[in-house]
Design an enzyme around this catalytic site. Structure first.
Site: not given
Ligand SMILES: C[S@@+](CC[C@H](N)C(=O)[O-])C[C@H]1O[C@@H](n2cnc3c(N)ncnc32)[C@H](O)[C@@H]1O
Length: 475
Positions: A71, A77, A177, A301, A330, A351, A401, A428
């Site tokens: 690219c 970028c 992209c 994701q 999460y 969540e 997560d 992540c």
């Molecule tokens: C990395 S993502 C993972 C989502 C899901 N496990 C997936 O793989 O699609 C993190 C998630 O945590 C949520 N989040 C952030 N802070 C949070 C909190 N204090 N309590 C609950 N969820 C939260 C975000 O909105 C997001 O959806």
């Protein structure tokens, strides 16, 4: 050494952010866009007491891992920090990044899996655990299912869209992209043409004028469905029906056009309110045969091919037999929850984004799961309250997560008190992962069994990891 000195540097290492590290004499220098094995001529751009920064002027001898950049905008970028590195070397870099963060930040006895059996790292004696080689993609391009593209004006006043230059808010003009599907470029050109036809002006960050801030694009890779969401600095969008007609006519897979209202100055992309202009306001996609509804505000994701691998790992690490009760913290739209629900007796999910929980509930229903229950709220609060109310209910497995900042300490404390036999941590950010693993192992009686990095973000320095922890203490 002084600023603006020209030096020759042999690069020997890489920071976790992908900058090359070398020495000019004995003095360490960090030089962007270089990699171990390169010898470069560089100019010193900034000096601190014990180290400095440089800019590569010329690659004198290229590293064996250096490949041509595909690219032309990659360096400006800043999105693909390691695009010039051979993909196998990228994967090695990511495995080592996770390993080093676990060791340095977490103080944990992590070893590369190939060293796990050697006498120096006797697993039993050192309580060492393996970091497995990062799982990569066969074709590490055009893997992203989502883009959030800023709109603005260039110096000549013309409408531009593209990507923010690294560490700034200057827009580098680019509709196409190498990481996103080709349809995204077609849609951006179409939106630009529609803006010109109807006099719709992009938002100006400096004075707060103009309407269109960002265009959010999402594609379901399995279904082919495309969602277009225009983020605007206003309450309504004139001529949105004409835009929807053009998308319908010209973009294969176009499914939904939404508006998101964000009138707040600053750099948060999405505002609180989303309205449908055309279509269902969301798209669907499938992962390993499970169908998911995905709204614009919900996390999903970005690399669906690798996500299947990641979630299968999470399911494998959870070691379910059908009799277990699981908490998925999460949980977003319930992706990991529903993978687990295939093999668990009961899955609870929590969540913070209400729309994502609406999606999660609908996702459970549309796939015929009756063993899930979802809560809206902060994981640290909802889990704590639930545990106070259900102290007798045995939780066998907890999956987490979290976002990049990792888990809240109160959340880890409640997990520790709930004493699940296994914890599966999907992360992540290996730096906050290392911090949280240290807490779980030192304070709550868990041992890390293994760490599996997965390359969700090819060409960038980011890496996802799936970790299995087992409860070892009877405390
Ligand atoms: C990395 S993502 C993972 C989502 C899901 N496990 C997936 O793989 O699609 C993190 C998630 O945590 C949520 N989040 C952030 N802070 C949070 C909190 N204090 N309590 C609950 N969820 C939260 C975000 O909105 C997001 O959806």
């Amino acid at each position: 050494m002084k600023k603006n000195d020209i030096v020759t540097v042999e690069i020997t290492d890489l920071t976790t952010e992908g900058e090359g590290i070398g020495r000019a004499g004995a003095f360490p220098l960090f030089i962007k866009d270089t990699m171990p094995g390169d010898t470069v001529r560089a100019v010193v751009t900034k000096l601190k007491k014990n180290y400095g920064y440089g800019k590569a002027l010329e690659i004198l001898t290229p590293s064996g891992d250096r490949i041509p950049m595909c690219c032309p905008l990659a360096r400006r970028c800043g999105g693909c920090q390691i695009q010039e590195m051979d993909y196998r070397a990228q994967l090695r870099f990511k495995t080592e990044k996770v390993l080093n963060n676990l060791k340095r930040i977490g103080g944990l006895p992590a070893v590369l899996s190939e060293d796990a059996g050697s006498p120096e790292t006797d697993r039993e004696a050192l309580d060492a655990f393996p970091v497995l080689p990062c799982i990569g993609m066969e074709k590490p391009w055009h893997y992203r299912n989502k883009a959030q593209v800023p709109f603005g004006r260039n110096r000549d006043g013309e409408i531009v869209c593209g990507f923010y230059a690294g560490r700034s808010h200057d827009i580098i003009e680019s509709e196409d992209c190498f990481l996103t599907p080709p349809e995204f470029g077609e849609i951006l050109r179409l939106v630009k043409a529609w803006m010109l036809s109807y006099g719709i002006w992009p938002y100006d960050e400096q004075d707060g004028s103009g309407l269109l801030r960002h265009v959010l694009l999402r594609k379901g890779f399995h279904t082919g469905e495309i969602l277009v969401c225009l983020i605007i600095n206003g309450d309504s969008l004139p001529h949105s029906e004409e835009l929807a007609d053009a998308l319908d006519r010209e973009i294969a897979g176009f499914k939904a056009l939404s508006l998101n209202i964000n009138k707040i100055r600053g750099n948060t992309i999405l505002g609180p309110e989303t309205r449908q202009i055309r279509g269902p306001g969301a798209i669907t996609d499938t992962l390993s045969g499970i169908s998911f509804r995905i709204s614009p505000q919900s996390f999903y994701q970005v690399n669906p091919v690798q996500t299947e691998i990641l979630y299968k790992k999470a399911l494998e690490f959870a070691g379910l037999t059908g009799s277990e009760t699981v908490w998925d913290l999460y949980c977003g739209i319930g992706t990991i929850s529903l993978f687990l629900a295939q093999k668990a007796k009961k899955v609870y999910g929590v969540e913070i984004v209400p729309q994502a929980i609406e999606d999660a509930r609908e996702n459970a229903e549309r796939n015929g799961f009756t063993n899930t229950e979802f809560f809206v709220g902060k994981a640290e609060e909802v889990l704590h309250v639930w545990y106070e109310e259900h102290p007798e209910e045995q939780i066998d497995v907890v999956t987490v997560d979290p976002p990049r900042k990792g888990c809240d300490e109160k959340c880890l404390e409640t997990i520790g008190r709930m004493r699940p036999q296994r914890i599966v941590y999907v992360s992540c950010d290996s730096a906050t992962l290392a911090r949280d693993l240290r807490i779980l192992t030192e304070q709550y009686g868990y041992r890390v069994e293994k760490v599996q990095p997965v390359d969700q973000f090819c060409q960038t320095v980011e890496v996802e990891s799936c970790v299995l922890l087992e409860r070892v203490s009877s405390l």
